[in-house]
Design a protein around this motif. Structure first.
Motif, PDB file in Angstrom:
ATOM      1  N   ARG A   1     -45.122  81.145 122.827  1.00 20.99           N
ATOM      2  CA  ARG A   1     -46.516  80.713 122.654  1.00 20.99           C
ATOM      3  C   ARG A   1     -46.619  79.769 121.448  1.00 20.99           C
ATOM      4  O   ARG A   1     -47.299  78.749 121.501  1.00 20.99           O
ATOM      5  CB  ARG A   1     -47.427  81.930 122.474  1.00 20.99           C
ATOM      6  N   HIS A   2     -45.934  80.104 120.374  1.00 27.24           N
ATOM      7  CA  HIS A   2     -45.967  79.282 119.159  1.00 27.24           C
ATOM      8  C   HIS A   2     -45.326  77.913 119.392  1.00 27.24           C
ATOM      9  O   HIS A   2     -45.857  76.885 118.958  1.00 27.24           O
ATOM     10  CB  HIS A   2     -45.251  80.016 118.025  1.00 27.24           C
ATOM     11  N   LEU A   3     -44.191  77.890 120.079  1.00 28.60           N
ATOM     12  CA  LEU A   3     -43.511  76.617 120.319  1.00 28.60           C
ATOM     13  C   LEU A   3     -44.303  75.726 121.264  1.00 28.60           C
ATOM     14  O   LEU A   3     -44.329  74.500 121.087  1.00 28.60           O
ATOM     15  CB  LEU A   3     -42.084  76.876 120.828  1.00 28.60           C
ATOM     16  N   ALA A   4     -44.986  76.307 122.240  1.00 28.41           N
ATOM     17  CA  ALA A   4     -45.880  75.516 123.099  1.00 28.41           C
ATOM     18  C   ALA A   4     -46.996  74.900 122.258  1.00 28.41           C
ATOM     19  O   ALA A   4     -47.337  73.722 122.421  1.00 28.41           O
ATOM     20  CB  ALA A   4     -46.467  76.393 124.208  1.00 28.41           C
ATOM     21  N   ALA A   5     -47.536  75.700 121.343  1.00 20.48           N
ATOM     22  CA  ALA A   5     -48.603  75.207 120.472  1.00 20.48           C
ATOM     23  C   ALA A   5     -48.105  74.092 119.556  1.00 20.48           C
ATOM     24  O   ALA A   5     -48.817  73.106 119.304  1.00 20.48           O
ATOM     25  CB  ALA A   5     -49.176  76.364 119.647  1.00 20.48           C
ATOM     26  N   ALA A   6     -46.880  74.220 119.056  1.00 20.22           N
ATOM     27  CA  ALA A   6     -46.309  73.193 118.174  1.00 20.22           C
ATOM     28  C   ALA A   6     -46.105  71.885 118.937  1.00 20.22           C
ATOM     29  O   ALA A   6     -46.426  70.802 118.421  1.00 20.22           O
ATOM     30  CB  ALA A   6     -44.989  73.674 117.576  1.00 20.22           C
ATOM     31  N   GLU A   7     -45.587  71.953 120.152  1.00 17.71           N
ATOM     32  CA  GLU A   7     -45.405  70.741 120.973  1.00 17.71           C
ATOM     33  C   GLU A   7     -46.750  70.044 121.166  1.00 17.71           C
ATOM     34  O   GLU A   7     -46.865  68.825 121.016  1.00 17.71           O
ATOM     35  CB  GLU A   7     -44.802  71.097 122.338  1.00 17.71           C
ATOM     36  N   ARG A   8     -47.769  70.832 121.521  1.00 18.17           N
ATOM     37  CA  ARG A   8     -49.089  70.241 121.757  1.00 18.17           C
ATOM     38  C   ARG A   8     -49.660  69.642 120.478  1.00 18.17           C
ATOM     39  O   ARG A   8     -50.147  68.521 120.470  1.00 18.17           O
ATOM     40  CB  ARG A   8     -50.062  71.279 122.315  1.00 18.17           C
TER      41      ARG A   8
ATOM     42  N   ARG B   1     -48.860  65.811 121.191  1.00 16.42           N
ATOM     43  CA  ARG B   1     -49.991  65.437 122.039  1.00 16.42           C
ATOM     44  C   ARG B   1     -51.259  65.185 121.235  1.00 16.42           C
ATOM     45  O   ARG B   1     -51.935  64.178 121.436  1.00 16.42           O
ATOM     46  CB  ARG B   1     -50.241  66.516 123.086  1.00 16.42           C
ATOM     47  N   ILE B   2     -51.607  66.098 120.335  1.00  8.25           N
ATOM     48  CA  ILE B   2     -52.863  65.953 119.594  1.00  8.25           C
ATOM     49  C   ILE B   2     -52.710  64.965 118.443  1.00  8.25           C
ATOM     50  O   ILE B   2     -53.447  63.982 118.365  1.00  8.25           O
ATOM     51  CB  ILE B   2     -53.369  67.326 119.089  1.00  8.25           C
ATOM     52  N   HIS B   3     -51.745  65.207 117.552  1.00  7.39           N
ATOM     53  CA  HIS B   3     -51.611  64.344 116.376  1.00  7.39           C
ATOM     54  C   HIS B   3     -51.080  62.965 116.742  1.00  7.39           C
ATOM     55  O   HIS B   3     -51.713  61.957 116.429  1.00  7.39           O
ATOM     56  CB  HIS B   3     -50.705  64.973 115.321  1.00  7.39           C
ATOM     57  N   PHE B   4     -49.914  62.911 117.387  1.00  6.60           N
ATOM     58  CA  PHE B   4     -49.284  61.613 117.620  1.00  6.60           C
ATOM     59  C   PHE B   4     -49.982  60.811 118.715  1.00  6.60           C
ATOM     60  O   PHE B   4     -50.340  59.659 118.510  1.00  6.60           O
ATOM     61  CB  PHE B   4     -47.796  61.759 117.941  1.00  6.60           C
ATOM     62  N   ALA B   5     -50.179  61.417 119.877  1.00  2.30           N
ATOM     63  CA  ALA B   5     -50.755  60.674 121.006  1.00  2.30           C
ATOM     64  C   ALA B   5     -52.277  60.614 120.952  1.00  2.30           C
ATOM     65  O   ALA B   5     -52.889  59.836 121.681  1.00  2.30           O
ATOM     66  CB  ALA B   5     -50.304  61.286 122.326  1.00  2.30           C
ATOM     67  N   GLY B   6     -52.889  61.425 120.094  1.00  3.40           N
ATOM     68  CA  GLY B   6     -54.344  61.394 119.966  1.00  3.40           C
ATOM     69  C   GLY B   6     -55.087  61.976 121.155  1.00  3.40           C
ATOM     70  O   GLY B   6     -56.255  61.673 121.368  1.00  3.40           O
ATOM     71  N   GLU B   7     -54.407  62.826 121.944  1.00  4.44           N
ATOM     72  CA  GLU B   7     -55.067  63.444 123.083  1.00  4.44           C
ATOM     73  C   GLU B   7     -56.123  64.430 122.579  1.00  4.44           C
ATOM     74  O   GLU B   7     -55.896  65.178 121.631  1.00  4.44           O
ATOM     75  CB  GLU B   7     -54.056  64.152 123.982  1.00  4.44           C
ATOM     76  N   ASP B   8     -57.285  64.404 123.196  1.00  4.11           N
ATOM     77  CA  ASP B   8     -58.388  65.274 122.810  1.00  4.11           C
ATOM     78  C   ASP B   8     -58.238  66.617 123.526  1.00  4.11           C
ATOM     79  O   ASP B   8     -58.752  66.814 124.620  1.00  4.11           O
ATOM     80  CB  ASP B   8     -59.721  64.612 123.166  1.00  4.11           C
ATOM     81  N   LEU B   9     -57.481  67.511 122.901  1.00  5.87           N
ATOM     82  CA  LEU B   9     -57.185  68.815 123.477  1.00  5.87           C
ATOM     83  C   LEU B   9     -57.476  69.902 122.453  1.00  5.87           C
ATOM     84  O   LEU B   9     -57.339  69.680 121.248  1.00  5.87           O
ATOM     85  CB  LEU B   9     -55.697  68.908 123.842  1.00  5.87           C
ATOM     86  N   PRO B  10     -57.813  71.089 122.915  1.00  5.85           N
ATOM     87  CA  PRO B  10     -57.949  72.199 121.973  1.00  5.85           C
ATOM     88  C   PRO B  10     -56.564  72.643 121.504  1.00  5.85           C
ATOM     89  O   PRO B  10     -55.560  72.423 122.185  1.00  5.85           O
ATOM     90  CB  PRO B  10     -58.619  73.297 122.807  1.00  5.85           C
ATOM     91  N   LEU B  11     -56.529  73.279 120.349  1.00  7.49           N
ATOM     92  CA  LEU B  11     -55.278  73.898 119.918  1.00  7.49           C
ATOM     93  C   LEU B  11     -54.899  74.955 120.931  1.00  7.49           C
ATOM     94  O   LEU B  11     -55.751  75.539 121.599  1.00  7.49           O
ATOM     95  CB  LEU B  11     -55.438  74.513 118.526  1.00  7.49           C
ATOM     96  N   LEU B  12     -53.640  75.205 121.049  1.00  7.14           N
ATOM     97  CA  LEU B  12     -53.122  76.152 122.038  1.00  7.14           C
ATOM     98  C   LEU B  12     -52.665  77.413 121.325  1.00  7.14           C
ATOM     99  O   LEU B  12     -51.854  77.341 120.390  1.00  7.14           O
ATOM    100  CB  LEU B  12     -51.959  75.497 122.781  1.00  7.14           C
ATOM    101  N   ASN B  13     -53.171  78.552 121.738  1.00 10.51           N
ATOM    102  CA  ASN B  13     -52.730  79.864 121.246  1.00 10.51           C
ATOM    103  C   ASN B  13     -53.010  80.106 119.766  1.00 10.51           C
ATOM    104  O   ASN B  13     -52.410  80.993 119.169  1.00 10.51           O
ATOM    105  CB  ASN B  13     -51.231  80.076 121.500  1.00 10.51           C
ATOM    106  N   SER B  14     -53.869  79.311 119.158  1.00 15.13           N
ATOM    107  CA  SER B  14     -54.231  79.537 117.760  1.00 15.13           C
ATOM    108  C   SER B  14     -55.489  78.741 117.451  1.00 15.13           C
ATOM    109  O   SER B  14     -55.961  77.964 118.257  1.00 15.13           O
ATOM    110  CB  SER B  14     -53.094  79.132 116.814  1.00 15.13           C
TER     111      SER B  14
END
Length: 183
Positions: free
Chosen positions: A73-80, A84-97
């Motif tokens: 769960r943590h590693l999925a959140a880190a990838e996102r 995805r969020i920081h680098f690509a600027g995708e507007d997504l909620p944080l995952l699992n935290s």
């Protein structure tokens, strides 16, 4: 690309040989960094291979609250978060935290373990695409927390370190769960 694991690493039975691809010792910086990150991703999956879904949630090293389920769960959140969020600027909620509950990924293990792995694989696969499509490792983003500029190179190294650290945790957890070592 040769030498890199595919999107879904096949799961041979426990005791099967290590099927991670060899790491390149020469090549371009992007090729080497992404190969090392993919190797660590494959290592994490290898460490979880053959463990029953129920045991993946074991918090096997008291007093630590870590489990293989929490780590995925943590590693999925880190990838996102990082790609995805920081680098690509995708507007997504944080995952699992959340900012209010940053350890939720480790502590709240509700939900299906297979689903957690499917989410991790999807985040990993999307991150691979973003990194492959980036114009260069010098491409940057700004940290929403500090405002500091971060290059894709930095983010890849950060993720390699994140996986390496948690693969060490996974080693210990796996040994406590069923005695398996050396993955």
């Amino acid at each position: 690309m040769p030498g890199r694991p595919g999107p879904d690493i096949p799961l041979p039975p426990r005791g099967a040989e290590d099927d991670r691809p060899a790491l390149p010792t020469t090549g371009g910086e992007r090729e080497i960094l992404t190969a090392f990150l993919d190797w660590h991703r494959a290592t994490f999956e290898l460490k979880c291979r053959g463990v029953s879904p129920a045991r993946l949630s074991d918090r096997a090293i008291p007093p630590s609250g870590l489990s293989l389920h929490g780590l995925v769960r943590h590693l999925a959140a880190a990838e996102r978060r990082w790609i995805r969020i920081h680098f690509a600027g995708e507007d997504l909620p944080l995952l699992n935290s959340s900012d209010e509950d940053p350890d939720q990924d480790f502590e709240q293990l509700g939900g299906d373990v297979e689903t957690a792995f499917a989410v991790w694989r999807a985040e990993r696969d999307r991150a691979r695409i973003i990194v492959a499509e980036a114009p260069s490792l010098d491409a940057t983003c700004r940290s929403p927390l500090t405002g500091q500029e971060m290059s894709l190179r930095y983010l890849l190294i950060h993720l390699i370190a994140e996986y390496a650290r948690h693969n060490g945790h996974a080693d210990l957890l796996r040994e406590r769960i069923d005695g398996t070592t050396g993955l």
